[in-house]
Design a protein around this motif. Structure first.
Motif, mmCIF file in Angstrom:
data_model
loop_
_atom_site.group_PDB
_atom_site.id
_atom_site.type_symbol
_atom_site.label_atom_id
_atom_site.label_comp_id
_atom_site.label_asym_id
_atom_site.label_seq_id
_atom_site.Cartn_x
_atom_site.Cartn_y
_atom_site.Cartn_z
ATOM 1 N N THR A 115 0.815 -1.225 0.000
ATOM 2 C CA THR A 115 0.000 0.000 0.000
ATOM 3 C C THR A 115 0.844 1.269 0.000
ATOM 4 O O THR A 115 0.305 2.371 0.139
ATOM 5 N N GLY A 116 2.153 1.129 -0.137
ATOM 6 C CA GLY A 116 3.034 2.293 -0.083
ATOM 7 C C GLY A 116 2.759 3.329 -1.147
ATOM 8 O O GLY A 116 3.131 4.501 -0.991
ATOM 9 N N ALA A 117 2.105 2.928 -2.247
ATOM 10 C CA ALA A 117 1.749 3.902 -3.278
ATOM 11 C C ALA A 117 0.874 5.009 -2.706
ATOM 12 O O ALA A 117 0.913 6.155 -3.171
ATOM 13 N N HIS A 118 0.080 4.684 -1.692
ATOM 14 C CA HIS A 118 -0.774 5.682 -1.049
ATOM 15 C C HIS A 118 0.069 6.784 -0.421
ATOM 16 O O HIS A 118 -0.253 7.975 -0.524
ATOM 17 N N ILE A 119 1.171 6.403 0.210
ATOM 18 C CA ILE A 119 2.052 7.382 0.844
ATOM 19 C C ILE A 119 2.768 8.224 -0.209
ATOM 20 O O ILE A 119 2.893 9.444 -0.072
ATOM 21 N N LEU A 120 3.235 7.581 -1.280
ATOM 22 C CA LEU A 120 3.876 8.344 -2.355
ATOM 23 C C LEU A 120 2.891 9.333 -2.970
ATOM 24 O O LEU A 120 3.260 10.460 -3.304
ATOM 25 N N ALA A 121 1.636 8.901 -3.116
ATOM 26 C CA ALA A 121 0.627 9.790 -3.691
ATOM 27 C C ALA A 121 0.386 10.995 -2.782
ATOM 28 O O ALA A 121 0.282 12.139 -3.250
ATOM 29 N N LYS A 122 0.298 10.768 -1.475
ATOM 30 C CA LYS A 122 0.068 11.880 -0.550
ATOM 31 C C LYS A 122 1.262 12.837 -0.520
ATOM 32 O O LYS A 122 1.104 14.024 -0.244
ATOM 33 N N ALA A 123 2.439 12.301 -0.824
ATOM 34 C CA ALA A 123 3.626 13.155 -0.886
ATOM 35 C C ALA A 123 3.734 13.885 -2.214
ATOM 36 O O ALA A 123 4.643 14.699 -2.407
ATOM 37 N N GLY A 124 2.821 13.600 -3.147
ATOM 38 C CA GLY A 124 2.852 14.246 -4.458
ATOM 39 C C GLY A 124 3.880 13.657 -5.396
ATOM 40 O O GLY A 124 4.219 14.273 -6.415
ATOM 41 N N LEU A 125 4.347 12.432 -5.120
ATOM 42 C CA LEU A 125 5.425 11.852 -5.909
ATOM 43 C C LEU A 125 4.947 10.904 -6.997
ATOM 44 O O LEU A 125 5.768 10.299 -7.687
ATOM 45 N N LEU A 126 3.643 10.781 -7.167
ATOM 46 C CA LEU A 126 3.121 9.939 -8.242
ATOM 47 C C LEU A 126 2.417 10.750 -9.327
ATOM 48 O O LEU A 126 1.871 10.176 -10.261
ATOM 49 N N ASP A 127 2.431 12.055 -9.203
ATOM 50 C CA ASP A 127 1.813 12.895 -10.230
ATOM 51 C C ASP A 127 2.555 12.707 -11.554
ATOM 52 O O ASP A 127 3.776 12.899 -11.634
ATOM 53 N N GLY A 128 1.823 12.297 -12.577
ATOM 54 C CA GLY A 128 2.433 12.083 -13.888
ATOM 55 C C GLY A 128 3.073 10.717 -14.061
ATOM 56 O O GLY A 128 3.705 10.458 -15.090
ATOM 57 N N TYR A 129 2.901 9.833 -13.067
ATOM 58 C CA TYR A 129 3.466 8.489 -13.149
ATOM 59 C C TYR A 129 2.347 7.443 -13.103
ATOM 60 O O TYR A 129 1.267 7.700 -12.567
ATOM 61 N N SER A 130 2.626 6.265 -13.647
ATOM 62 C CA SER A 130 1.747 5.109 -13.468
ATOM 63 C C SER A 130 2.157 4.378 -12.206
ATOM 64 O O SER A 130 3.348 4.321 -11.862
ATOM 65 N N CYS A 131 1.187 3.806 -11.504
ATOM 66 C CA CYS A 131 1.491 3.055 -10.296
ATOM 67 C C CYS A 131 0.487 1.923 -10.137
ATOM 68 O O CYS A 131 -0.487 1.825 -10.866
ATOM 69 N N THR A 132 0.750 1.081 -9.164
ATOM 70 C CA THR A 132 -0.203 0.045 -8.804
ATOM 71 C C THR A 132 -0.249 -0.064 -7.297
ATOM 72 O O THR A 132 0.560 0.532 -6.579
ATOM 73 N N ILE A 133 -1.219 -0.833 -6.798
ATOM 74 C CA ILE A 133 -1.416 -1.015 -5.364
ATOM 75 C C ILE A 133 -2.148 -2.332 -5.173
ATOM 76 O O ILE A 133 -2.719 -2.890 -6.118
ATOM 77 N N HIS A 134 -2.123 -2.856 -3.967
ATOM 78 C CA HIS A 134 -2.804 -4.126 -3.676
ATOM 79 C C HIS A 134 -4.269 -4.046 -4.103
ATOM 80 O O HIS A 134 -4.935 -3.025 -3.894
ATOM 81 N N TRP A 135 -4.780 -5.134 -4.680
ATOM 82 C CA TRP A 135 -6.144 -5.121 -5.233
ATOM 83 C C TRP A 135 -7.189 -4.708 -4.198
ATOM 84 O O TRP A 135 -8.184 -4.065 -4.523
ATOM 85 N N GLU A 136 -6.966 -5.060 -2.932
ATOM 86 C CA GLU A 136 -7.929 -4.727 -1.889
ATOM 87 C C GLU A 136 -8.005 -3.223 -1.655
ATOM 88 O O GLU A 136 -9.012 -2.709 -1.171
ATOM 89 N N ASN A 137 -6.941 -2.506 -1.980
ATOM 90 C CA ASN A 137 -6.888 -1.052 -1.755
ATOM 91 C C ASN A 137 -7.139 -0.239 -3.014
ATOM 92 O O ASN A 137 -7.114 0.993 -2.978
ATOM 93 N N LEU A 138 -7.387 -0.922 -4.126
ATOM 94 C CA LEU A 138 -7.497 -0.228 -5.410
ATOM 95 C C LEU A 138 -8.679 0.732 -5.448
ATOM 96 O O LEU A 138 -8.553 1.882 -5.870
ATOM 97 N N ALA A 139 -9.853 0.278 -4.991
ATOM 98 C CA ALA A 139 -11.046 1.135 -5.041
ATOM 99 C C ALA A 139 -10.859 2.376 -4.181
ATOM 100 O O ALA A 139 -11.196 3.496 -4.588
ATOM 101 N N GLY A 140 -10.301 2.192 -2.978
ATOM 102 C CA GLY A 140 -10.075 3.337 -2.103
ATOM 103 C C GLY A 140 -9.066 4.313 -2.673
ATOM 104 O O GLY A 140 -9.225 5.531 -2.561
ATOM 105 N N PHE A 141 -8.027 3.784 -3.300
ATOM 106 C CA PHE A 141 -7.009 4.647 -3.906
ATOM 107 C C PHE A 141 -7.621 5.469 -5.037
ATOM 108 O O PHE A 141 -7.347 6.671 -5.165
ATOM 109 N N LEU A 142 -8.450 4.848 -5.853
ATOM 110 C CA LEU A 142 -9.091 5.557 -6.956
ATOM 111 C C LEU A 142 -9.973 6.696 -6.453
ATOM 112 O O LEU A 142 -10.053 7.758 -7.071
ATOM 113 N N GLU A 143 -10.648 6.469 -5.323
ATOM 114 C CA GLU A 143 -11.495 7.515 -4.760
ATOM 115 C C GLU A 143 -10.659 8.666 -4.195
ATOM 116 O O GLU A 143 -11.010 9.829 -4.348
ATOM 117 N N ASP A 144 -9.542 8.337 -3.555
ATOM 118 C CA ASP A 144 -8.719 9.361 -2.911
ATOM 119 C C ASP A 144 -7.847 10.127 -3.904
ATOM 120 O O ASP A 144 -7.560 11.314 -3.701
#
Length: 330
Positions: A115-144
């Motif tokens: 789930t570390g992609a969530h932390i990178l996203a909150k830090a603004g480090l995934l803007d303009g990049y492709s990423c993935t996350i555990h399937w269980e967290n995918l829906a929540g990540f898409l909403e956030d």
């Protein structure tokens, strides 16, 4: 850049441990590096463990890990790997984000496990990049983070960013990195040591296929279930499901009773409620927004269905006091 051979050896990697990090993802990423060193007879990789406050961090199963380096004293490293796991949406420490942004400006590779992609996203480090996350967290990540391109891939490597779905996906990601940096033969030798008979690539599925997951191989039943999973926000009617699968509604009912011991309506409801639970636990969406995202027309109907299935109201799922009119019994 992480796909290229480093200009100097060893490649120094920092594992940033977040409380309740996934132990299997962490060890699946670290152990291939150790074995690459052993099998090659060279010190290709070195690593350090750090935490935001330099104190021990407990993993998801409660085992504590003690950092072997102080965060502000780190020097001359090439890669940072954020390791997190459960309840990542509750992590809100500005020190983590500011440190990650600071090291990113030095040009190091920055990645995440589970789930570390969530932390990178909150830090603004995934803007303009492709990423993935555990399937269980995918829906929540898409909403956030609706503006970030997130995929259901096993792992993603996009320039100097890398993310993986967690679990043993970290093993496959690291084997692919070792192969790109030091050759397929070495990666295969490492995989053999793990008795890992096939190195998966990023396009392999995170989850087991429907037939294996459900223990069912009836093609028309599987087609209906796929339709249900793809249409949770705006549920299809029983007539639509049957028509699209080339069945009568009576045949549809019989298939679900025979193979899954429940009606199509009940199975569909359970899919929607399980998605709702993930959104409640992983996002800050309001109860009504969660209800609408899972195909319920009102918060009251959603709360009743949720309590009937899980034994608690949506608010109590979040540890909040129930509202007037809600049944508080468990």
């Amino acid at each position: 850049m992480i796909r290229k051979a480093p200009q100097e050896l060893p490649q120094r990697i920092v594992f940033f441990l977040v409380p309740r990090f996934s132990l299997i993802a962490f060890t699946s990423a670290l152990e291939p590096l150790r074995l690459a060193n052993r099998e090659s007879g060279k010190r290709l990789y070195s690593w350090s463990l750090v935490s935001v406050d330099d104190l021990p961090v407990r993993s998801s199963c409660g085992i504590p890990f003690t950092p072997d380096a102080k965060l502000d004293e780190l020097q001359h490293f090439h890669t940072v790997v954020v390791c997190s796991g459960e309840d990542v949406q509750k992590v809100d420490d500005r020190r983590i984000y500011s440190w990650l942004r600071r090291v990113d400006r030095t040009g190091v590779d920055v990645g995440a496990l589970c789930t570390g992609a969530h932390i990178l996203a909150k830090a603004g480090l995934l803007d303009g990049y492709s990423c993935t996350i555990h399937w269980e967290n995918l829906a929540g990540f898409l909403e956030d983070f609706p503006e970030i391109e997130v995929t259901p891939e096993l792992f993603e490597i996009d320039r100097n960013r890398f993310t993986c779905a967690g679990g043993t996906a970290a093993l496959d990601m690291m084997l692919n990195v070792i192969s790109a940096q030091h050759g397929h033969e070495l990666a295969s030798e490492v995989a053999d040591q793990f008795m890992h008979e096939r190195i998966r690539d990023q396009h392999d599925q995170q989850r087991m296929s429907l037939p294996i997951r459900l223990g069912v191989r009836h093609p028309k039943l599987l087609a209906v279930i796929k339709l249900m999973e793809d249409n949770l926000e705006e549920p299809l009617t029983r007539i639509q499901l049957a028509r699209d699968a080339g069945l009568s509604t009576r045949q549809l009912e019989r298939l679900f009773r025979k193979y899954l011991s429940r009606s199509p309506a009940r199975y569909y409801l359970e899919l929607r409620l399980n998605k709702a639970r993930l959104l409640l636990l992983q996002t800050n969406m309001s109860v009504i927004d969660v209800a609408l995202a899972c195909g319920f027309v009102s918060a009251s109907h959603f709360s009743k269905c949720y309590r009937d299935f899980f034994g608690r109201t949506p608010r109590k799922e979040r540890g909040l006091p129930s509202l007037a009119g809600e049944d508080d019994e468990d």
